[in-house]
Motif scaffolding. Structure first.
Motif, PDB file in Angstrom:
ATOM      1  N   TRP A 152     -19.850  27.994 -20.415  1.00 48.39           N
ATOM      2  CA  TRP A 152     -20.117  28.440 -18.386  1.00 48.39           C
ATOM      3  C   TRP A 152     -19.302  29.405 -18.274  1.00 48.39           C
ATOM      4  N   ALA A 153     -17.308  29.041 -18.216  1.00 48.51           N
ATOM      5  CA  ALA A 153     -16.826  30.325 -18.150  1.00 48.51           C
ATOM      6  C   ALA A 153     -17.165  31.305 -18.390  1.00 48.51           C
ATOM      7  N   VAL A 156     -20.378  32.692 -16.420  1.00 47.75           N
ATOM      8  CA  VAL A 156     -19.892  33.342 -14.970  1.00 47.75           C
ATOM      9  C   VAL A 156     -18.959  34.837 -14.606  1.00 47.75           C
ATOM     10  N   SER A 157     -18.553  34.870 -16.352  1.00 43.31           N
ATOM     11  CA  SER A 157     -18.358  37.102 -16.283  1.00 43.31           C
ATOM     12  C   SER A 157     -19.208  37.618 -16.837  1.00 43.31           C
ATOM     13  N   VAL A 171     -17.657  29.359  -7.606  1.00 44.95           N
ATOM     14  CA  VAL A 171     -18.311  27.817  -8.806  1.00 44.95           C
ATOM     15  C   VAL A 171     -17.791  26.962  -7.920  1.00 44.95           C
ATOM     16  N   SER A 173     -17.131  21.970  -8.435  1.00 45.99           N
ATOM     17  CA  SER A 173     -16.042  22.181  -9.656  1.00 45.99           C
ATOM     18  C   SER A 173     -16.120  20.719  -9.571  1.00 45.99           C
ATOM     19  N   TYR A 183      -8.632  24.031 -17.273  1.00 49.48           N
ATOM     20  CA  TYR A 183      -9.629  24.960 -16.423  1.00 49.48           C
ATOM     21  C   TYR A 183      -9.107  25.760 -15.612  1.00 49.48           C
ATOM     22  N   PHE A 187     -10.722  30.134 -15.896  1.00 50.37           N
ATOM     23  CA  PHE A 187     -11.949  30.380 -13.875  1.00 50.37           C
ATOM     24  C   PHE A 187     -10.891  31.728 -13.441  1.00 50.37           C
ATOM     25  N   ARG A 188      -9.505  31.231 -13.757  1.00 46.98           N
ATOM     26  CA  ARG A 188      -9.081  32.087 -12.276  1.00 46.98           C
ATOM     27  C   ARG A 188      -9.034  33.439 -12.375  1.00 46.98           C
ATOM     28  N   VAL A 190     -12.088  34.824 -13.263  1.00 49.02           N
ATOM     29  CA  VAL A 190     -13.230  35.280 -12.900  1.00 49.02           C
ATOM     30  C   VAL A 190     -13.635  35.538 -12.194  1.00 49.02           C
ATOM     31  N   VAL A 191     -13.786  34.062 -11.407  1.00 46.92           N
ATOM     32  CA  VAL A 191     -14.208  33.892 -10.200  1.00 46.92           C
ATOM     33  C   VAL A 191     -13.163  34.043  -8.493  1.00 46.92           C
ATOM     34  N   HIS A 194     -13.031  28.230  -6.577  1.00 50.14           N
ATOM     35  CA  HIS A 194     -13.685  26.849  -6.739  1.00 50.14           C
ATOM     36  C   HIS A 194     -14.066  26.031  -5.378  1.00 50.14           C
TER      37      HIS A 194
END
Length: 278
Positions: A152-153, A156-157, A171, A173, A183, A187-188, A190-191, A194
């Motif tokens: 999923w990460a 999302v990227s 996102v 969570s 985690y 994601f850090r 990428v987005v 959360h």
């Protein structure tokens, strides 16, 4: 146990100070608005109008559609939700929901790139529906299974580099997601942050549970907002106590990455829980 109205009101008082006292650090980028309401239905539009009358500047998080996997054709299917202009506010956060079973369409034979390309096309269709609104951020709402967090990460990227390249992407969570030690690393970069959803998870606001959730949010080292439910649901175990999480806001607000609260009303009036904040 369900709190009495008086007890709940008293337990909400610390929330007022927590949200009111959180201010941007001089020289730091401006934080996201600190109080927002998710809008999933026409009834939620009415609740937003009511709540915004008490709290000018209340942020709207509007569900504009979903992406699901058609198990028969193995194709990703976008479905329209509300118009991004439903609340007539100056700017909004738009929410795209990714349905349970999405990963059925992520087959090894297709390869990750082919799935992400199809996902990007579906998201592009929904993102275009927000053309009449000024979009503050795009929120990707997916109760992804823990085993699929890394995949999923990556998706999302890909979205952030393509269909959502011009957007701040957040996102959703779950506490269960944050139990995955990597985690934050996933994601850090990428987005933008959360939204930690603490309702409809089967994890009540016991002291032990809250302490764990706070520690996990801190460990992730990411900007976050707390996603609260203003409704209760009758389950096999009895009536939920979602609203108990409102009283935990001060504990989350003490963390460096805290950026505020989102409220999911499910058509219920909620502004009295936090209406005096700020």
């Amino acid at each position: 146990m369900i709190r009495s109205p008086l007890r709940h009101l008293m337990s909400s008082l610390p929330v007022l100070a927590a949200l009111a006292g959180c201010r941007a650090t001089p020289g730091a980028p401006a934080a996201a608005p600190q109080l927002g309401q998710w809008i999933w239905t026409r009834g939620d539009v009415d609740r937003f109008a009511e709540s915004a009358g008490v709290r000018p500047g209340l942020e709207a998080g509007i569900y504009i559609g979903s992406v699901g996997c058609d198990a028969r054709t193995m194709r990703l299917v976008p479905r329209a939700g509300l118009a991004a202009t439903a609340t007539h506010t100056a700017d909004v956060t738009v929410v795209i929901r990714f349905e349970d079973g999405l990963d059925q369409c992520r087959t090894p034979a297709d390869g990750a790139h082919r799935f992400d390309l199809a996902l990007d096309s579906a998201v592009q269709v929904l993102r275009a529906r927000a053309g009449g609104a000024t979009v503050r951020a795009v929120q990707l709402d997916h109760d992804v299974p823990q085993r699929a967090l890394a995949a999923w990460a990556r998706s999302v990227s890909y979205l952030h580099a393509h269909a959502l390249a011009a957007d701040d992407v957040w996102v959703t969570s779950l506490i269960a997601h944050l139990r995955e030690p990597t985690y934050g690393d996933l994601f850090r970069d990428v987005v933008a942050g959360h939204v930690l959803q603490v309702f409809d998870t089967g994890e009540p606001a016991t002291a032990r549970q809250v302490d764990e959730a706070v520690a996990l949010a801190q460990r992730a080292r990411m900007p976050f907002r707390l996603g609260l439910g203003a409704f209760e649901r009758r389950t096999r175990r009895g009536l939920t106590d979602h609203r108990a999480w409102f009283a935990t806001v001060p504990q989350f607000a003490a963390l460096e990455g805290y950026r505020g609260v989102w409220v999911f009303p499910a058509g219920q009036r909620w502004i009295t829980f936090v209406g005096e904040i700020g």
